[in-house]
Design a protein around this motif. Structure first.
Motif, mmCIF file in Angstrom:
data_model
loop_
_atom_site.group_PDB
_atom_site.id
_atom_site.type_symbol
_atom_site.label_atom_id
_atom_site.label_comp_id
_atom_site.label_asym_id
_atom_site.label_seq_id
_atom_site.Cartn_x
_atom_site.Cartn_y
_atom_site.Cartn_z
ATOM 1 N N ALA A 124 37.540 74.649 73.987
ATOM 2 C CA ALA A 124 37.529 75.281 75.308
ATOM 3 C C ALA A 124 36.165 75.160 75.978
ATOM 4 C CB ALA A 124 37.929 76.750 75.175
ATOM 5 N N LEU A 125 35.098 75.154 75.188
ATOM 6 C CA LEU A 125 33.751 75.074 75.758
ATOM 7 C C LEU A 125 33.306 73.636 76.006
ATOM 8 C CD1 LEU A 125 31.937 77.882 73.749
ATOM 9 C CD2 LEU A 125 32.353 77.853 76.206
ATOM 10 N N VAL A 126 33.555 72.760 75.058
ATOM 11 C CA VAL A 126 33.112 71.370 75.203
ATOM 12 C C VAL A 126 33.994 70.619 76.196
ATOM 13 C CG1 VAL A 126 32.701 69.190 73.978
ATOM 14 C CG2 VAL A 126 32.148 71.358 72.871
ATOM 15 N N GLU A 127 35.289 70.922 76.202
ATOM 16 C CA GLU A 127 36.262 70.256 77.069
ATOM 17 C C GLU A 127 36.148 68.735 76.989
ATOM 18 O OE1 GLU A 127 37.251 73.243 80.677
ATOM 19 O OE2 GLU A 127 35.302 72.260 80.858
ATOM 20 N N PRO A 128 36.300 68.169 75.802
ATOM 21 C CA PRO A 128 36.153 66.714 75.671
ATOM 22 C C PRO A 128 37.289 65.969 76.353
ATOM 23 C CG PRO A 128 37.077 67.634 73.665
ATOM 24 C CD PRO A 128 36.698 68.806 74.539
ATOM 25 N N GLU A 129 36.981 64.748 76.755
ATOM 26 C CA GLU A 129 38.027 63.879 77.295
ATOM 27 C C GLU A 129 38.908 63.329 76.183
ATOM 28 O OE1 GLU A 129 36.496 60.822 79.877
ATOM 29 O OE2 GLU A 129 34.870 62.137 80.560
ATOM 30 N N LEU A 130 38.348 63.264 74.969
ATOM 31 C CA LEU A 130 39.048 62.643 73.850
ATOM 32 C C LEU A 130 38.644 63.318 72.546
ATOM 33 C CD1 LEU A 130 40.808 60.190 72.832
ATOM 34 C CD2 LEU A 130 38.632 58.986 72.518
ATOM 35 N N ILE A 131 39.616 63.485 71.661
ATOM 36 C CA ILE A 131 39.355 63.965 70.312
ATOM 37 C C ILE A 131 39.607 62.821 69.342
ATOM 38 C CG2 ILE A 131 40.020 65.598 68.498
ATOM 39 C CD1 ILE A 131 41.123 67.417 70.735
ATOM 40 N N GLY B 28 38.300 48.583 59.537
ATOM 41 C CA GLY B 28 39.429 49.318 60.102
ATOM 42 C C GLY B 28 38.983 50.559 60.847
ATOM 43 N N LEU B 29 38.002 51.270 60.295
ATOM 44 C CA LEU B 29 37.460 52.446 60.974
ATOM 45 C C LEU B 29 36.822 52.051 62.303
ATOM 46 C CD1 LEU B 29 36.530 55.419 61.112
ATOM 47 C CD2 LEU B 29 34.544 54.770 59.711
ATOM 48 N N VAL B 30 36.040 50.984 62.298
ATOM 49 C CA VAL B 30 35.395 50.526 63.534
ATOM 50 C C VAL B 30 36.456 50.137 64.565
ATOM 51 C CG1 VAL B 30 33.927 48.746 64.559
ATOM 52 C CG2 VAL B 30 33.266 49.824 62.389
ATOM 53 N N ALA B 31 37.501 49.452 64.122
ATOM 54 C CA ALA B 31 38.559 49.048 65.042
ATOM 55 C C ALA B 31 39.223 50.256 65.700
ATOM 56 C CB ALA B 31 39.605 48.215 64.304
ATOM 57 N N ASP B 32 39.471 51.319 64.926
ATOM 58 C CA ASP B 32 40.059 52.531 65.495
ATOM 59 C C ASP B 32 39.119 53.180 66.489
ATOM 60 O OD1 ASP B 32 42.223 52.096 63.835
ATOM 61 O OD2 ASP B 32 41.620 53.595 62.352
ATOM 62 N N LEU B 33 37.820 53.188 66.158
ATOM 63 C CA LEU B 33 36.840 53.796 67.065
ATOM 64 C C LEU B 33 36.692 52.980 68.344
ATOM 65 C CD1 LEU B 33 34.145 54.962 64.487
ATOM 66 C CD2 LEU B 33 35.790 56.397 65.733
ATOM 67 N N LYS B 34 36.934 51.684 68.267
ATOM 68 C CA LYS B 34 36.909 50.862 69.482
ATOM 69 C C LYS B 34 38.060 51.246 70.411
ATOM 70 C CE LYS B 34 34.384 46.819 67.818
ATOM 71 N NZ LYS B 34 34.423 45.364 67.496
ATOM 72 N N VAL B 35 39.185 51.659 69.835
ATOM 73 C CA VAL B 35 40.273 52.170 70.659
ATOM 74 C C VAL B 35 39.810 53.422 71.404
ATOM 75 C CG1 VAL B 35 42.604 53.168 70.635
ATOM 76 C CG2 VAL B 35 42.073 51.211 69.179
ATOM 77 N N ALA B 36 39.117 54.299 70.691
ATOM 78 C CA ALA B 36 38.573 55.503 71.326
ATOM 79 C C ALA B 36 37.582 55.140 72.428
ATOM 80 C CB ALA B 36 37.898 56.379 70.270
ATOM 81 N N ALA B 37 36.714 54.168 72.146
ATOM 82 C CA ALA B 37 35.746 53.738 73.163
ATOM 83 C C ALA B 37 36.437 53.205 74.391
ATOM 84 C CB ALA B 37 34.812 52.684 72.567
ATOM 85 N N GLY B 38 37.575 52.525 74.195
ATOM 86 C CA GLY B 38 38.337 52.017 75.331
ATOM 87 C C GLY B 38 38.894 53.117 76.202
ATOM 88 N N VAL B 39 39.284 54.225 75.594
ATOM 89 C CA VAL B 39 39.783 55.361 76.364
ATOM 90 C C VAL B 39 38.677 55.933 77.242
ATOM 91 C CG1 VAL B 39 40.741 57.699 76.212
ATOM 92 C CG2 VAL B 39 41.527 55.925 74.638
ATOM 93 N N LEU B 40 37.456 55.915 76.719
ATOM 94 C CA LEU B 40 36.327 56.510 77.421
ATOM 95 C C LEU B 40 35.726 55.583 78.482
ATOM 96 C CD1 LEU B 40 34.561 58.032 74.292
ATOM 97 C CD2 LEU B 40 35.863 59.283 76.019
ATOM 98 N N SER B 41 36.051 54.311 78.424
ATOM 99 C CA SER B 41 35.415 53.351 79.326
ATOM 100 C C SER B 41 35.978 53.455 80.747
ATOM 101 C CB SER B 41 35.621 51.927 78.801
ATOM 102 O OG SER B 41 37.002 51.602 78.775
#
Length: 226
Positions: A146-153, A213-226
């Motif tokens: 509620a405080l941070v209100e991130p765009e993505l978890i 595999g971990l990096v590949a998943d995090l790249k998906v997250a980075a794509g959401v944020l871009s």
């Protein structure tokens, strides 16, 4: 609730179904206030053996929040999340994926280290928290969201996934995908992946592939944020 609060605050043992951190979460507090209050949380039995509460840390205005399972041995000793080997690996993977670790907020579904010992004075061995323990700690995570209100978890591992998405969550089925769910009353975007400790536990010949595999998943997250 008042009865539960009084008993918990007095240190009495409550029925497991009654475990909850809710009475300890102050209304209207900022992250520093939550962190101070969490230091005195007695909402479930895990505080009895842990060295200290390990609350979330990082950028209060972060676009991405990373949620792991629970503190490890080093985190329990230092009082900060993701400072052990898994945290160092995570920072490296985040940077490689295009996410600045310094611009994230990191926390855990459970704020106390749960462990077992084979014998006295033996090293402390991680023990997975139960769903009830995760549920008991949920009010702290809800307050952080509620405080941070991130765009993505970014959901790190099966235990964090079960805490956020329910007991049927299977990280292998949804890792590297973008999910839309209501979490603690908020509509959230989530990208699940493995916990970095799983990479460290992989066999030597499999570890590089697990890391990629971990990096590949995090790249998906980075794509959401871009």
């Amino acid at each position: 609730m008042a009865t539960t609060k009084a008993k918990t605050a007095a240190g009495a043992r409550a029925p497991e179904d009654a475990y909850t951190a809710a009475p300890f979460v102050p209304e209207g507090a900022d992250l520093d206030g939550l962190r101070r209050a969490a230091a005195g949380c007695r909402g479930c039995p895990l505080h009895r053996d842990a060295t200290q509460t390990v609350f979330g840390a990082g950028d209060a205005d972060a676009r991405v929040m990373l949620v792991g399972e629970q503190p490890g041995d080093q985190e329990d000793r230092q009082g900060t999340p993701f400072v052990g080997p898994a945290g160092k690996l995570l920072d490296r993977a985040l940077a490689e994926a295009g996410i600045d670790p310094g611009e994230t907020y990191v926390t855990n579904a459970v704020k106390h280290f749960k462990f077992t010992r084979a014998e006295p004075r033996k090293r402390r061995i991680h023990k997975a928290p139960t769903l009830r323990e995760m549920t008991a700690c949920g009010p702290w995570l809800a307050a952080e969201l509620a405080l941070v209100e991130p765009e993505l978890i970014v959901v790190l591992g099966a235990t964090a996934g079960k805490a956020l998405l329910g007991s049927s969550f299977r990280v292998t089925e949804v890792r590297g995908t973008v999910l839309e769910r209501e979490i603690h009353g908020r509509g959230e975007l989530l990208v699940p992946t493995v916990h970095p400790s799983a990479v460290l536990r992989a066999r030597d010949e499999d570890r590089e592939a697990a890391y990629r595999g971990l990096v590949a998943d995090l790249k998906v997250a980075a794509g959401v944020l871009s």
